[in-house]
Design an enzyme around this catalytic site. Structure first.
Site, PDB file in Angstrom:
ATOM      1  N   ASP A  11     -10.403  12.070  52.488  1.00 10.70           N
ATOM      2  CA  ASP A  11     -10.643  10.911  51.642  1.00 10.70           C
ATOM      3  C   ASP A  11     -12.112  10.966  51.228  1.00 10.70           C
ATOM      4  O   ASP A  11     -12.940  11.542  51.937  1.00 10.70           O
ATOM      5  CB  ASP A  11     -10.348   9.643  52.450  1.00 10.70           C
ATOM      6  CG  ASP A  11     -10.719   8.390  51.708  1.00 10.70           C
ATOM      7  OD1 ASP A  11     -10.252   8.208  50.576  1.00 10.70           O
ATOM      8  OD2 ASP A  11     -11.487   7.583  52.271  1.00 10.70           O
ATOM      9  N   ARG A  12     -12.459  10.376  50.107  1.00  9.70           N
ATOM     10  CA  ARG A  12     -13.843  10.419  49.648  1.00  9.70           C
ATOM     11  C   ARG A  12     -14.655   9.229  50.166  1.00  9.70           C
ATOM     12  O   ARG A  12     -15.538   9.373  51.000  1.00  9.70           O
ATOM     13  CB  ARG A  12     -13.889  10.454  48.114  1.00  9.70           C
ATOM     14  CG  ARG A  12     -15.289  10.727  47.572  1.00  9.70           C
ATOM     15  CD  ARG A  12     -15.370  10.519  46.080  1.00  9.70           C
ATOM     16  NE  ARG A  12     -15.533   9.091  45.797  1.00  9.70           N
ATOM     17  CZ  ARG A  12     -15.703   8.601  44.600  1.00  9.70           C
ATOM     18  NH1 ARG A  12     -15.687   9.385  43.534  1.00  9.70           N
ATOM     19  NH2 ARG A  12     -15.855   7.298  44.424  1.00  9.70           N
ATOM     20  N   ASP A  13     -14.330   8.031  49.659  1.00 11.57           N
ATOM     21  CA  ASP A  13     -15.120   6.835  49.977  1.00 11.57           C
ATOM     22  C   ASP A  13     -14.871   6.397  51.410  1.00 11.57           C
ATOM     23  O   ASP A  13     -13.734   6.177  51.812  1.00 11.57           O
ATOM     24  CB  ASP A  13     -14.769   5.703  49.014  1.00 11.57           C
ATOM     25  CG  ASP A  13     -15.022   6.083  47.564  1.00 11.57           C
ATOM     26  OD1 ASP A  13     -16.081   6.649  47.281  1.00 11.57           O
ATOM     27  OD2 ASP A  13     -14.140   5.828  46.714  1.00 11.57           O
ATOM     28  N   HIS A  93      -4.682   5.027  39.205  1.00  6.65           N
ATOM     29  CA  HIS A  93      -3.783   3.886  39.020  1.00  6.65           C
ATOM     30  C   HIS A  93      -4.086   2.718  39.963  1.00  6.65           C
ATOM     31  O   HIS A  93      -4.680   2.899  41.009  1.00  6.65           O
ATOM     32  CB  HIS A  93      -2.331   4.335  39.225  1.00  6.65           C
ATOM     33  CG  HIS A  93      -1.974   5.514  38.402  1.00  6.65           C
ATOM     34  ND1 HIS A  93      -1.765   6.767  38.938  1.00  6.65           N
ATOM     35  CD2 HIS A  93      -1.819   5.637  37.057  1.00  6.65           C
ATOM     36  CE1 HIS A  93      -1.480   7.612  37.961  1.00  6.65           C
ATOM     37  NE2 HIS A  93      -1.505   6.951  36.807  1.00  6.65           N
ATOM     38  N   ARG A 102      -0.770   7.654  44.242  1.00  6.29           N
ATOM     39  CA  ARG A 102      -1.669   6.748  44.971  1.00  6.29           C
ATOM     40  C   ARG A 102      -1.325   6.743  46.451  1.00  6.29           C
ATOM     41  O   ARG A 102      -0.212   6.440  46.849  1.00  6.29           O
ATOM     42  CB  ARG A 102      -1.576   5.326  44.402  1.00  6.29           C
ATOM     43  CG  ARG A 102      -2.560   4.377  45.053  1.00  6.29           C
ATOM     44  CD  ARG A 102      -2.546   3.001  44.395  1.00  6.29           C
ATOM     45  NE  ARG A 102      -3.418   2.115  45.132  1.00  6.29           N
ATOM     46  CZ  ARG A 102      -4.730   2.074  45.006  1.00  6.29           C
ATOM     47  NH1 ARG A 102      -5.330   2.866  44.149  1.00  6.29           N
ATOM     48  NH2 ARG A 102      -5.460   1.253  45.742  1.00  6.29           N
ATOM     49  N   ASP A 128     -10.497   7.035  56.392  1.00 10.39           N
ATOM     50  CA  ASP A 128     -10.912   5.794  57.058  1.00 10.39           C
ATOM     51  C   ASP A 128      -9.958   4.634  56.836  1.00 10.39           C
ATOM     52  O   ASP A 128     -10.199   3.536  57.323  1.00 10.39           O
ATOM     53  CB  ASP A 128     -12.314   5.385  56.587  1.00 10.39           C
ATOM     54  CG  ASP A 128     -12.337   4.943  55.125  1.00 10.39           C
ATOM     55  OD1 ASP A 128     -11.680   5.593  54.289  1.00 10.39           O
ATOM     56  OD2 ASP A 128     -13.006   3.939  54.821  1.00 10.39           O
TER      57      ASP A 128
END
Length: 184
Positions: A11-13, A93, A102, A128
């Protein structure tokens, strides 16, 4: 005979970079401490890294695809490796769109597995959020919850059982490498 790559979905954020609510400005991009080193260790161990990120801010009009590309460019600059990720995927989306990409839906992971010739059941999902853990579990991946970003809140969700809970991305990388060596 070529062996299948082992994918580590990230995951990025909240996992690789600090979550900045609907971030638009690439100058606001901030890596978590040791994130670049952790990614480098995973790659050096022969693992294939794939970034998967829900980015509903695009559909909501908070940022454009070009803004997102600039953020990813800045992230790669901070990591110091233009090829840190074999692929970078995002879902633009909103949840109401009911799309297949998603998270916790598996579209991005399935696309990566097809394109990279990998088996999802032999992969890892590091993130996270509940969506990160659920998508990993749904495709049979080994799941790692990082306690950065929303990780502490996610950890408290009843019945959510990631395979490993890591303090941060560096801890997650070390555990994955140990596991791949048969040491975890």
């Amino acid at each position: 005979m070529k062996t299948q790559p082992i994918l580590v979905f990230l995951d990025r954020d909240g996992t690789v970079i600090v979550n900045k609510h609907y971030q638009k400005n690439p100058d606001d991009t901030e890596l978590f401490p040791d994130a670049a080193a952790a990614l480098a260790r995973l790659k050096a161990a022969g693992l294939t890294l794939v970034l998967v990120s829900n980015q509903s801010g695009i559909a909501r009009g908070y940022l454009t695809e070009d803004d997102l590309a600039a953020i990813h460019r800045r992230m790669l600059d901070l990591i110091g490796d233009d090829n840190a990720f074999a692929r970078i995927y995002h879902c633009p989306h909103i949840p109401a769109d009911d799309c297949a990409c998603r998270k916790p839906r598996p579209g991005m992971l399935e696309q990566a597995a097809r394109e990279l010739g990998a088996d999802l059941a032999g992969s890892y999902m590091v993130g996270d959020s509940e969506a990160d853990i659920r998508v990993g579990q749904d495709v049979g991946a080994t799941t790692v919850l990082v306690l950065t970003g929303y990780g502490e809140k996610t950890r408290a969700i009843p019945g959510l059982a990631p395979d490993y809970v890591a303090a941060n991305l560096a801890d997650a990388a070390a555990w994955i490498i140990r596991r791949e060596r048969g040491e975890a």
